[in-house]
Design a protein around this motif. Structure first.
Motif, PDB file in Angstrom:
ATOM      1  N   SER A  19       0.830  -1.146  -0.058  1.00 48.65           N
ATOM      2  CA  SER A  19      -0.109   0.010   0.039  1.00 48.65           C
ATOM      3  C   SER A  19       0.752   1.236   0.007  1.00 48.65           C
ATOM      4  CB  SER A  19      -0.760   0.056   1.128  1.00 48.65           C
ATOM      5  OG  SER A  19       0.083   0.020   2.449  1.00 48.65           O
ATOM      6  N   ALA A  20       0.247   2.337  -0.476  1.00 50.79           N
ATOM      7  CA  ALA A  20       1.134   3.567  -0.500  1.00 50.79           C
ATOM      8  C   ALA A  20       0.087   4.594   0.001  1.00 50.79           C
ATOM      9  CB  ALA A  20       1.434   3.790  -1.921  1.00 50.79           C
ATOM     10  N   LYS A  21       0.476   5.777   0.220  1.00 49.24           N
ATOM     11  CA  LYS A  21      -0.268   6.844   1.087  1.00 49.24           C
ATOM     12  C   LYS A  21       0.150   8.249   0.241  1.00 49.24           C
ATOM     13  CE  LYS A  21       0.826   7.698   5.158  1.00 49.24           C
ATOM     14  NZ  LYS A  21       0.630   7.371   6.532  1.00 49.24           N
TER      15      LYS A  21
ATOM     16  N   LEU B 112       1.858  -0.466  12.750  1.00 48.03           N
ATOM     17  CA  LEU B 112       0.623  -0.488  11.978  1.00 48.03           C
ATOM     18  C   LEU B 112       0.575   0.910  11.739  1.00 48.03           C
ATOM     19  CD1 LEU B 112      -1.684  -2.999  14.471  1.00 48.03           C
ATOM     20  CD2 LEU B 112      -0.769  -3.332  11.866  1.00 48.03           C
ATOM     21  N   GLU B 113       0.576   1.342  10.438  1.00 47.96           N
ATOM     22  CA  GLU B 113       0.542   2.766   9.881  1.00 47.96           C
ATOM     23  C   GLU B 113      -0.973   2.819   9.796  1.00 47.96           C
ATOM     24  OE1 GLU B 113       2.567   4.937  10.208  1.00 47.96           O
ATOM     25  OE2 GLU B 113       4.544   3.876  10.505  1.00 47.96           O
ATOM     26  N   LEU B 114      -1.311   3.787   9.160  1.00 49.73           N
ATOM     27  CA  LEU B 114      -2.957   3.975   8.719  1.00 49.73           C
ATOM     28  C   LEU B 114      -2.997   3.193   7.369  1.00 49.73           C
ATOM     29  CD1 LEU B 114      -3.043   7.768   8.835  1.00 49.73           C
ATOM     30  CD2 LEU B 114      -4.264   6.358  10.095  1.00 49.73           C
ATOM     31  N   GLU B 115      -1.933   3.090   6.595  1.00 53.60           N
ATOM     32  CA  GLU B 115      -2.149   2.377   5.301  1.00 53.60           C
ATOM     33  C   GLU B 115      -1.944   0.932   5.356  1.00 53.60           C
ATOM     34  OE1 GLU B 115       0.123   4.542   6.110  1.00 53.60           O
ATOM     35  OE2 GLU B 115       1.831   4.362   4.976  1.00 53.60           O
ATOM     36  N   THR B 116      -1.536   0.539   6.525  1.00 56.82           N
ATOM     37  CA  THR B 116      -0.745  -0.860   6.374  1.00 56.82           C
ATOM     38  C   THR B 116      -1.885  -1.862   5.936  1.00 56.82           C
ATOM     39  OG1 THR B 116       0.767  -0.232   8.161  1.00 56.82           O
ATOM     40  CG2 THR B 116       0.143  -2.756   8.054  1.00 56.82           C
ATOM     41  N   LEU B 117      -1.701  -2.675   5.298  1.00 51.23           N
ATOM     42  CA  LEU B 117      -2.875  -3.667   5.007  1.00 51.23           C
ATOM     43  C   LEU B 117      -2.847  -4.933   6.081  1.00 51.23           C
ATOM     44  CD1 LEU B 117      -2.312  -3.310   1.242  1.00 51.23           C
ATOM     45  CD2 LEU B 117      -4.250  -2.623   2.454  1.00 51.23           C
ATOM     46  N   LYS B 178       3.686  -6.035   5.017  1.00 48.39           N
ATOM     47  CA  LYS B 178       4.723  -5.009   5.349  1.00 48.39           C
ATOM     48  C   LYS B 178       4.355  -3.693   4.710  1.00 48.39           C
ATOM     49  CE  LYS B 178       9.853  -4.976   5.208  1.00 48.39           C
ATOM     50  NZ  LYS B 178       9.738  -3.635   4.963  1.00 48.39           N
ATOM     51  N   THR B 179       4.697  -2.641   5.507  1.00 45.31           N
ATOM     52  CA  THR B 179       4.498  -1.305   4.884  1.00 45.31           C
ATOM     53  C   THR B 179       5.987  -0.666   4.392  1.00 45.31           C
ATOM     54  OG1 THR B 179       2.695  -1.091   6.407  1.00 45.31           O
ATOM     55  CG2 THR B 179       3.275   0.835   5.181  1.00 45.31           C
ATOM     56  N   ILE B 180       5.963  -0.241   3.198  1.00 39.27           N
ATOM     57  CA  ILE B 180       7.210   0.420   2.856  1.00 39.27           C
ATOM     58  C   ILE B 180       7.147   1.961   3.145  1.00 39.27           C
ATOM     59  CG2 ILE B 180       8.601   1.460   1.030  1.00 39.27           C
ATOM     60  CD1 ILE B 180       7.342  -1.177  -0.533  1.00 39.27           C
ATOM     61  N   SER B 181       7.893   2.287   4.105  1.00 39.73           N
ATOM     62  CA  SER B 181       7.930   3.625   4.475  1.00 39.73           C
ATOM     63  C   SER B 181       9.211   4.362   4.001  1.00 39.73           C
ATOM     64  CB  SER B 181       8.114   3.788   6.152  1.00 39.73           C
ATOM     65  OG  SER B 181       9.239   3.318   6.474  1.00 39.73           O
TER      66      SER B 181
END
Lengths: 204, 203
Positions: A19-21, B112-117, B178-181
């Motif tokens: 996901s991206a934001k 857990l970010e806002l957009e984390t799936l 996994k969220t890519i930051s």
């Protein structure tokens, strides 16, 4: 890349999802929810939809007399860009008392669109300051509510006193194609910024 | 919420009247009714919502409860509950403090970010977790959903949703993707931007 065109049943493979934001900022009534909604595949979700009495004196309805309600929490939309890629668009809370949420919003974001209402340009100062402070790439979208651009974009740039490199585009928040183009402009700019900031290592 | 009240009433070794109240009204409201009847002349703040039951029926319940007079006095002490729940009757979750669902915990074990799936694990599809919130999360995440979406669907504040999702992941009900930051792995972030760009162009 390797699975283009392959349609697996939803629950079958535990595939990796990404996901991206992107953050959509702007003053009260600048068209954030409309902007998000024009491209989102879901009706924008929000934690709280009604303006409460507590926001009296914080929200100023004078310049937008046709707007009866506002979102007091953040609202967001979803755009599926690929089988395994979902883009989320988060509108910033309009009120200052929700600024603590902005840190959550910008963390890991690709960038931000600051929607500017030229009738109330001062509302854009705070988001611009915030994103510059956090080093988040942003562009300015001048929302043309009635299809008419009331101010020259260069005047807007001067009024906001932002760098020449930062794109300022006119957009119609109601129009899906316009929103799409604005987002494309942002991501292109964010990538240029990203590469420029890491130029010694970017060659690899 | 009525489901929650019902199930908790089943667990509690309360009186029969309490069980009835649990079904008919929120448990908090039931408590308030008791208080009112006890201190009828003293209740001058007029905050009491109109009872869902006609007065005659309420009288009947009063009769039922007269067998357990002892408990009524205990309930009368519980006046401080009223201001905590009264300010915003329109709020659906107004009777439960948000973090009561999490047992007061505010920390999640995952980033857990806002957009984390989050998606329901295939192995767990048949599982029926005890906590209703976990069931809702599992239903919601049959197709991958972001933390923000889950919070909106459950109508809980973001922080509460994070703890609930963390618990569900700990018990193997859901997978946190996994969220890519931007901070970790510049390369990954650039690749993500590239993919988003081409995805937007295809729209």
């Amino acid at each position: 890349m390797d699975s283009v065109g392959f349609k697996a049943p939803r629950e079958a493979a535990p595939k990796t999802m990404t996901s991206a934001k992107i953050v959509v900022a702007g003053g009260f009534g600048a068209g954030k929810t409309t902007f998000v909604g024009s491209v989102s595949e879901i009706v924008p979700l929000t934690t709280e939809a009604m303006m409460t009495d507590a926001s009296t004196g914080i929200d100023d309805l004078e310049a937008t007399p046709n707007k009866a309600t506002t979102t007091v929490a953040m609202d967001f939309g979803r755009v599926s860009l690929d089988e395994d890629l979902i883009l989320y668009l988060f509108g910033t809370p309009g009120q200052q008392r929700f600024w603590f949420m902005w840190d959550d919003l910008v963390r890991g974001a690709i960038g931000a669109v600051v929607l500017a209402d030229t009738r109330r340009l001062a509302d854009s100062f705070a988001p611009v300051d915030f994103f510059e402070d956090r080093g988040l790439p942003y562009i300015v979208g001048v929302n043309t509510f009635d299809g008419v651009l009331h101010h020259d974009l260069n005047d807007v740039r001067e009024a906001l006193s932002i760098d020449q490199a930062i794109p300022i585009v006119r957009c119609d928040a109601r129009d899906r194609e316009s929103t799409k183009q604005t987002l494309i402009t942002l991501v292109e700019y964010a990538m240029r910024q990203w590469i420029a900031l890491r130029s010694p290592t970017a060659a690899g | 919420m009525s489901t929650g009240a019902g199930s908790s009433a089943e667990d509690d070794p309360g009186t029969f009247a309490d069980v009835l109240n649990g079904f008919g009204l929120g448990s908090g409201r039931g408590r308030r009714k008791k208080v009112k009847r006890r201190d009828d002349p003293g209740d001058v703040n007029g905050r009491e919502a109109p009872p869902a039951l006609p007065p005659s029926e309420a009288e009947e319940r009063g009769e039922t409860r007269s067998g357990t007079g002892e408990e009524q006095f205990v309930s009368a002490e519980a006046i401080p509950f009223i201001p905590a729940t009264a300010p915003n009757p329109a709020e659906e979750t107004g009777f439960v403090r948000p973090y009561a669902i999490t047992g007061g915990r505010t920390k999640a074990n995952y980033p857990l970010e806002l957009e984390t799936l989050v998606s329901t694990r295939e192995a767990a599809v048949m599982a029926v977790p005890d906590q209703i919130e976990h069931q809702l999360i599992m239903e919601e995440c049959r197709t991958p959903r972001s933390v923000a979406e889950i919070a909106a669907a459950l109508r809980v504040p973001l922080g509460v949703a994070r703890v609930l999702i963390s618990d569900a992941a700990d018990t193997g009900l859901v997978t946190v993707h996994k969220t890519i930051s931007g901070d970790e792995g510049a390369e990954a972030h650039l690749m993500l931007m590239e993919r988003v760009l081409s995805g937007l162009r295809r729209l």
